[in-house]
Design a protein around this motif. Structure first.
Motif, PDB file in Angstrom:
ATOM      1  N   HIS A   1      38.248  41.729  36.690  1.00 31.69           N
ATOM      2  CA  HIS A   1      38.019  42.610  37.823  1.00 31.69           C
ATOM      3  C   HIS A   1      38.079  41.871  39.158  1.00 31.69           C
ATOM      4  CE1 HIS A   1      37.268  45.521  34.863  1.00 31.69           C
ATOM      5  NE2 HIS A   1      36.438  46.296  35.523  1.00 31.69           N
ATOM      6  N   GLY A   2      38.733  40.720  39.164  1.00 29.84           N
ATOM      7  CA  GLY A   2      38.903  39.955  40.398  1.00 29.84           C
ATOM      8  C   GLY A   2      37.832  38.898  40.552  1.00 29.84           C
ATOM      9  N   GLY A   3      38.167  37.904  41.310  1.00 25.90           N
ATOM     10  CA  GLY A   3      37.221  36.838  41.588  1.00 25.90           C
ATOM     11  C   GLY A   3      37.414  35.638  40.694  1.00 25.90           C
ATOM     12  N   SER A   4      37.232  34.457  41.272  1.00 26.44           N
ATOM     13  CA  SER A   4      37.221  33.218  40.508  1.00 26.44           C
ATOM     14  C   SER A   4      36.161  32.309  41.108  1.00 26.44           C
ATOM     15  CB  SER A   4      38.599  32.539  40.528  1.00 26.44           C
ATOM     16  OG  SER A   4      38.958  32.158  41.845  1.00 26.44           O
ATOM     17  N   TRP A   5      35.605  31.452  40.263  1.00 24.42           N
ATOM     18  CA  TRP A   5      34.501  30.606  40.667  1.00 24.42           C
ATOM     19  C   TRP A   5      34.742  29.209  40.104  1.00 24.42           C
ATOM     20  CZ3 TRP A   5      34.549  35.407  38.701  1.00 24.42           C
ATOM     21  CH2 TRP A   5      33.995  36.449  39.469  1.00 24.42           C
ATOM     22  N   THR A   6      34.378  28.183  40.838  1.00 22.86           N
ATOM     23  CA  THR A   6      34.617  26.813  40.390  1.00 22.86           C
ATOM     24  C   THR A   6      33.396  25.943  40.625  1.00 22.86           C
ATOM     25  OG1 THR A   6      35.500  26.089  42.535  1.00 22.86           O
ATOM     26  CG2 THR A   6      37.087  26.979  40.935  1.00 22.86           C
ATOM     27  N   THR A   7      33.335  24.862  39.854  1.00 28.60           N
ATOM     28  CA  THR A   7      32.362  23.802  40.094  1.00 28.60           C
ATOM     29  C   THR A   7      33.026  22.473  39.782  1.00 28.60           C
ATOM     30  OG1 THR A   7      30.104  23.029  39.631  1.00 28.60           O
ATOM     31  CG2 THR A   7      31.367  23.861  37.763  1.00 28.60           C
ATOM     32  N   ASP A   8      32.770  21.466  40.596  1.00 23.63           N
ATOM     33  CA  ASP A   8      33.413  20.160  40.452  1.00 23.63           C
ATOM     34  C   ASP A   8      32.805  19.374  39.295  1.00 23.63           C
ATOM     35  OD1 ASP A   8      35.046  20.646  42.618  1.00 23.63           O
ATOM     36  OD2 ASP A   8      33.661  19.718  44.061  1.00 23.63           O
TER      37      ASP A   8
END
Length: 311
Positions: free
Chosen positions: A82-89
């Motif tokens: 449904h859209g959206g992306s999230w990241t962490t290093d």
């Protein structure tokens, strides 16, 4: 960069170990969110252009999501239907810190985050949330490691396409950190003895419920302290070691009970893809003949593997 980048297990080991634990955490998600698929195939990760990713998994509110370890940018990424992306290093963090950051990332995205537990198929494990040991992440080593997996995956996928019987995809098992492709005869196998550290024996027995001839790639460890390809059968014929294997650099590893071909020998070959394919085909032929696989075996091998130009 070459399609077959150089690898140095001794020098790259700290990054390999960090990547292994990150992949173990990500791999926990499909074990708890995806319906069970025969032989545990649902938990295996697929090679992507940038790293390794899960299958699509269900989330609340009729959504689906996947999680990827981006080896080239050094981060974990989640994205949703449904859209959206999230990241962490990844760099500069302990496994405990990364575990907390990944959990918070998924919870912020309103995605399920069952990341609890500890590594599998490793001795003397520490729960992810409690692993405060310093970790290293070298960007060049991570990129080369992914490049090697990607090169192997291309050849494994072509090898898989040449068999009309049941075969696994080319996929990466995060427990042992190896890329594998497995062919089946269709016949039941004797119960596997199990015994892998921190892995329930019933999981191993289901994975080996039927006869297999399998090949794979690991970046080092598991009895060979450099990156290598392997091939084995279950149940293993007593005389499998007598099989004729190509290329000339391949050999029988007595302690492992497997054929082994060092990655460096493939990468240095004039035609690395042909060298690896020779290893895959010759090890399969040696095992299938000694296991008396079905008489129509020859008809199960075809000459697929090239993309269709017209359809």
């Amino acid at each position: 960069m070459s399609d077959w980048p150089s690898l140095d297990f001794a020098a790259d080991r700290p990054t390999i170990e960090t990547a292994h634990l990150v992949l173990q955490m990500v791999g926990k998600l499909p074990t708890r969110l995806h319906p069970w698929v025969n032989h545990g195939w649902h938990v295996a990760l697929r090679v992507t252009p940038r790293g390794f990713a899960t299958r699509m998994m269900p989330a609340a509110k009729a959504r689906d999501f996947a999680v990827e370890v981006d080896m080239r940018d050094g981060l974990v990424r989640a994205w949703c239907s449904h859209g959206g992306s999230w990241t962490t290093d990844i760099p500069g963090k302990t496994i405990a810190q990364l575990h907390a950051d990944m959990s918070a990332m998924l919870e912020e995205a309103d995605l399920p985050a069952p990341l609890h537990g500890a590594p599998n198929e490793m001795p003397d494990v520490i729960p992810f949330a409690a692993d405060d040991r310093p970790r290293e992440w070298d960007a060049d080593a991570a990129t080369r490691l992914h490049g090697a997996f990607a090169a192997a995956d291309r050849v494994f996928s072509t090898f898989r396409s040449r068999y009309l019987g049941k075969s696994s995809p080319s996929h990466m098992f995060w427990g042992s950190f190896d890329l594998a492709v497995t062919r089946f005869s269709g016949r039941r196998a004797p119960p596997h003895p199990g015994g892998f550290p921190n892995l329930p024996d019933e999981v191993t027995r289901e994975a080996y419920s039927h006869e297999v001839i399998s090949a794979g790639f690991w970046p080092g460890g598991n009895g060979v302290d450099e990156a290598a390809f392997y091939a084995y059968a279950y149940p293993s014929p007593d005389d499998l070691s007598e099989g004729t294997i190509a290329p000339a650099a391949a050999y029988w590893h007595k302690d492992l009970g497997e054929f082994v071909l060092h990655y460096a020998d493939v990468a240095a070959a004039g035609d690395p893809e042909a060298a690896l394919m020779a290893f895959l085909h010759s090890s399969f032929d040696a095992a299938a003949a000694r296991m008396d696989w079905p008489d129509d075996l020859a008809t199960l091998q075809v000459s697929y593997g090239e993309p269709a130009q017209q359809i």
